[in-house]
Structures are given as structure tokens and as C-alpha cells.
Design a protein around this motif. Sequence first.
Motif, mmCIF file in Angstrom:
data_model
loop_
_atom_site.group_PDB
_atom_site.id
_atom_site.type_symbol
_atom_site.label_atom_id
_atom_site.label_comp_id
_atom_site.label_asym_id
_atom_site.label_seq_id
_atom_site.Cartn_x
_atom_site.Cartn_y
_atom_site.Cartn_z
ATOM 1 N N GLY A 1 0.597 -1.235 0.062
ATOM 2 C CA GLY A 1 -0.072 0.143 0.057
ATOM 3 C C GLY A 1 0.879 1.250 -0.043
ATOM 4 O O GLY A 1 0.577 1.896 -0.935
ATOM 5 N N GLY B 1 -1.354 -6.625 -4.651
ATOM 6 C CA GLY B 1 -1.491 -5.392 -3.974
ATOM 7 C C GLY B 1 -1.481 -4.226 -4.638
ATOM 8 O O GLY B 1 -2.362 -3.334 -4.617
ATOM 9 N N SER C 1 -3.949 -3.685 -7.222
ATOM 10 C CA SER C 1 -5.157 -3.558 -6.820
ATOM 11 C C SER C 1 -5.314 -2.066 -6.155
ATOM 12 O O SER C 1 -6.206 -1.449 -6.239
ATOM 13 C CB SER C 1 -5.286 -4.180 -5.475
ATOM 14 N N LEU C 2 -4.178 -1.347 -6.257
ATOM 15 C CA LEU C 2 -4.229 0.153 -5.872
ATOM 16 C C LEU C 2 -4.076 0.949 -7.405
ATOM 17 O O LEU C 2 -5.035 1.862 -7.651
ATOM 18 C CB LEU C 2 -3.163 0.599 -4.970
ATOM 19 N N TRP D 1 -13.802 -1.350 -4.312
ATOM 20 C CA TRP D 1 -12.567 -0.836 -5.044
ATOM 21 C C TRP D 1 -13.091 0.325 -5.938
ATOM 22 O O TRP D 1 -12.396 1.228 -6.067
ATOM 23 C CB TRP D 1 -11.966 -1.889 -6.050
ATOM 24 N N SER E 1 -5.590 6.330 -1.072
ATOM 25 C CA SER E 1 -5.622 4.817 -1.589
ATOM 26 C C SER E 1 -4.613 3.997 -0.927
ATOM 27 O O SER E 1 -4.976 2.624 -1.105
ATOM 28 C CB SER E 1 -5.216 4.988 -3.259
ATOM 29 N N THR F 1 -5.700 0.655 0.541
ATOM 30 C CA THR F 1 -5.155 -0.865 0.104
ATOM 31 C C THR F 1 -4.631 -1.540 1.459
ATOM 32 O O THR F 1 -4.972 -2.695 1.437
ATOM 33 C CB THR F 1 -4.377 -0.353 -0.986
ATOM 34 N N SER F 2 -3.901 -0.951 2.095
ATOM 35 C CA SER F 2 -3.161 -1.643 3.389
ATOM 36 C C SER F 2 -4.090 -2.019 4.137
ATOM 37 O O SER F 2 -3.906 -3.374 4.773
ATOM 38 C CB SER F 2 -2.360 -0.650 3.911
ATOM 39 N N ASN G 1 -7.257 -2.835 3.749
ATOM 40 C CA ASN G 1 -7.954 -3.937 2.964
ATOM 41 C C ASN G 1 -7.076 -5.293 3.141
ATOM 42 O O ASN G 1 -7.770 -6.504 3.675
ATOM 43 C CB ASN G 1 -8.359 -3.747 1.627
ATOM 44 N N TRP G 2 -5.997 -5.447 2.749
ATOM 45 C CA TRP G 2 -5.161 -6.383 2.812
ATOM 46 C C TRP G 2 -4.751 -6.904 4.259
ATOM 47 O O TRP G 2 -4.469 -8.042 4.633
ATOM 48 C CB TRP G 2 -3.990 -6.225 1.964
#
Length: 504
Positions: free
Chosen positions: A103, A154, A157-158, A405, A421, A425-426, A428-429
Motif C-alpha cells: 500500500g 496488492g 489493486s491500488l 474498489w 488509496s 489498500t493496506s 483491506n489487505w
Amino acid sequence: MDGDSAYQQLLREERQKHHNNRFPPTSYMDTHSDQVSAFVSKKLPQFLAAGVATLGALGLGTVLGYTSPALPDIKNSTTFSHLVESQHSWIGSIAPIGACVSGPVAGFLVDAFGRKKCMLFVAPLFILGWLLIAFAEYIEMIFAGRFITGFCGGTFSLAAPVYISETAESSIRGTLGSSLQLMINCGVLVTYVVGYFLEWNWLALVCASIPAGFFVGMIFMPESPRYLMSKKDKVGASNALKWLRGASQHQQVKDELNTLQASIEECEVPEFKAMFSKSIMKPLGISLALMFFQQWNGNNAIVFYTVDIFNDAGSTLDPKIATIIVGCVQVVASVVAAILMDKAGRRVLLLLSGALMTAALCVLGGFFYMKEEDPSVIEYLGWLPLLCLMVFIVAFSLGFGPIAWLLAGEILPPNVKGRASALATSFNWLNTFVVTKVFDNIKMGLGIEWCFWIFGIAAFLGDIFVILFVPETKGKTLDEIQMNFKSKTDQHDVGRGHGCTAQL
């Protein structure tokens, strides 16, 4: 005769008029065909750019789906037959740790080097991660490969949602944004199908081909026009917009370019204290909450351990075949979601998604509870786990899967999008890691039924949150979305040249 001739002429004209009403003249048909062709030629470059970007999401899907068919094979292999259960769980859960670490790094890269270059940077690393797994002789090599592929997935995903939101027009932004989840699901399905035929190491080699294909395709795609404009590259931004909009002349994109430039000039990166303003904290809070509910409905835990779940259920159907069926349903549901995204709206799909997931998870938990009390339940309800997982996957793919997302790309303010973001993202993961890691712990400590009941409670609470806090963004420009989050004071400041509105 003259009168008869006039009558005959009038009759012929009436017949011709009636015929034209039923069958439009060729010139009309040609005009309509030209309009369709012009529309396709105008939108096609945006679909192409999004399609290449989402190859990274396809790669992420292979990371998520890999352990379901591969882990049972690894357990049975001669090289790794000595592994204990805790090591097996780390193979599944270490990838989300890599994605969590990605992230902040990805947030820096997309702002410093651009959306396109960020994704190009990590593609070779993605390939390296899969090769480490494919040629692993020690468990540490698998751990390292899973961490690296998680990190790269990851990053995509961002970066991919930001890239798509900044290159697509508002009329198709929802459709293209939801294609990310479609490609993730396609990646999961690829691992399920290929994993049925190939061993875990050969499956890793197949997965390595996807980032390689992405790298080749992305070289020919343009950078985000907004990023280029933010770096004072007006010529580059103009060329990128012309390519994306199917235009041949600078004049055809001049208005959009001027709007983009004005938006960027109004943007100011806020100081630390200003980060806590309502216009930033509210969309960031919504994004973080959606990421939380997206993971705590248990989707990734189910994807990671689908084969194990069917084994636990005692299903008479081959677990790998059942897994492939679930993967196919997931892909079809994602296609439907992409079609509905700009028609039904985000809120409606989120609410429908949460309600169906809640029902499916509660029933699935009930099945495992009954099985524990009476194992013979399998004889007449052995089909129920597959049905529940299919309903769950359809529901997730229609709503919480793609929209968490998509909304992050839509509602996060552009002047803090990189940092915000990265945080989303971080977060989320991090939740993905926790959910996948504790899945086995909950199963061993409380029983597998409680895994699904806890996920069902989270899905229900997610619906409550959507009702109370999530705005509808269908059909709105990013500028209009941002204005909804601004207080009257913020909007007054924007009028005086401060703050930021976002027309991407």
C-alpha cells in the motif's frame, strides 16, 4: 384518364409512405450504423486501456485462487509432506501480508512515477515471485514467492483502479471499474481449472505468464492524462486524451483538457491538520469501512480454502470440480455486475449483495452445525454447501466485491488520492490476512459453523452501513461526487480558488 392517372399516382405515394414507415430508407440505416460505429470507435480505446490494466487484476486473482487447488497438492508432495498445519496456513495467509506492505509503496509510486510506470515496475517482480514458487525446494522459497506475488497483486489493486478512473469517461466509468473484480474472478477461475490438471509447481509457471503478457500490453497504453497534466506535461496529456477519446485533433479534446487543467490548478495537497477536514475524512472513512466489510464477509477465506471447505462438508462431488463450478459462477456474476453497475447504481447492488451474502452464510453455518450433530445429514443435504457458496459468490461479485474498489477510485479526493488509496489498500489487505489466518483458528476453536456465522453478521452490518452512509455515485462526474462531501465553508473556499474539485 388524367383523373385516373392522378389517383394512381396518389395511391403509389401512399403505398411508398407506408413502406418507408415499416422499412426505413437505406440512408437512415446507414446513418444509424455510422453513429454506432462512431460510438464504438470513440469508446474502444478506453476499453482497451482498461482491459490491459485489468490484466494486473487477473494476476491478483491467480494469487488469491492459487492455494485452493495447490495447497492439497503441496501437502501430498514428497518434498513438502513433512509440513505441519501452521505452515500450511502461512502459505495461504502470507500473500495478504505482502499486499498490505504494498500500500504505502504503491501510493508513493503512482504519485512519483505515474500510474502506468508503477504497474510496469512491479510486473517483472511478479514473474519472479511465481518462479520462486515453481522451482521451490524449500518451504522458505514458497513463502518468499507468496509474499512477492501478494505485494505485486496488492500494487495492482491500488494502481489499476486509479488508472481506470482517470482514463474513463463518467458514462462508462462504473462498467470499466467493475471489470477489475471480473478479472480477479477470472484469475481465480484460471487457477481452479488449470490446478485441476496440473501440479502446484506447473500451475505457478502458468500464473507467471499473466504479468508477462500485461507488461507487453501496457507498454503501448497511454499514461493517465490527469497525472501528465499534474506534471505540467500538457502535450503528453493532450496526446493521451486524443488516444483515449478516439480524437484526431487537439481541438476535439480541448474543453476536457482545459477543465482538467483548471481542476489540477485548484488542487492543493493539504497540510497535516487539513487532512482531518470533513471533505477528506468522510470519503476516506467510507472507503475504509467498505474495505473492512468486503473482507469480513469471508470471501477471500472461502476462495483460499474452497477445496478444504468441500472436503469438510463431506460433499459427494469432487471438491476440485465443485470449486471450478463456483469459479464459473463467480465470473458470470461479475459480467452481470459490470452490465448493471451504470444502470442499477452502486447502493442498490451493495444492499442486494449484503442481504444475499447474509442469508447464504447463515444457512451454510447451519448446515455445518447440523452435520456436527448428525453426520447423516449429508445424505439428503449434500448439495446445500455448493448452493450456498454459489449464492454467496454471486452476491459478492454483484456488490461488495467490485464496488468497494470502484468507490475508492470515485470518492477519494484527487489531491490525497495517492496517500488515501495507499491507506485503504493496506487496510483491506491487513483484514484479508487476519481473516484468512484466523479462519483455521476459529474452525478449530469454535467449529467451522461459527466461521460462516461471523462472516454473515459482518455482511449484515455492512448493509446497515451502506444504508446510513454510502452515497450514490452512478452517472455523476468525479467533480460532482467531491462537492457532495464538502461543507459550505469548503465550497466557499473552492470558489475563492482554494481546495480541490475533481474532474478527472
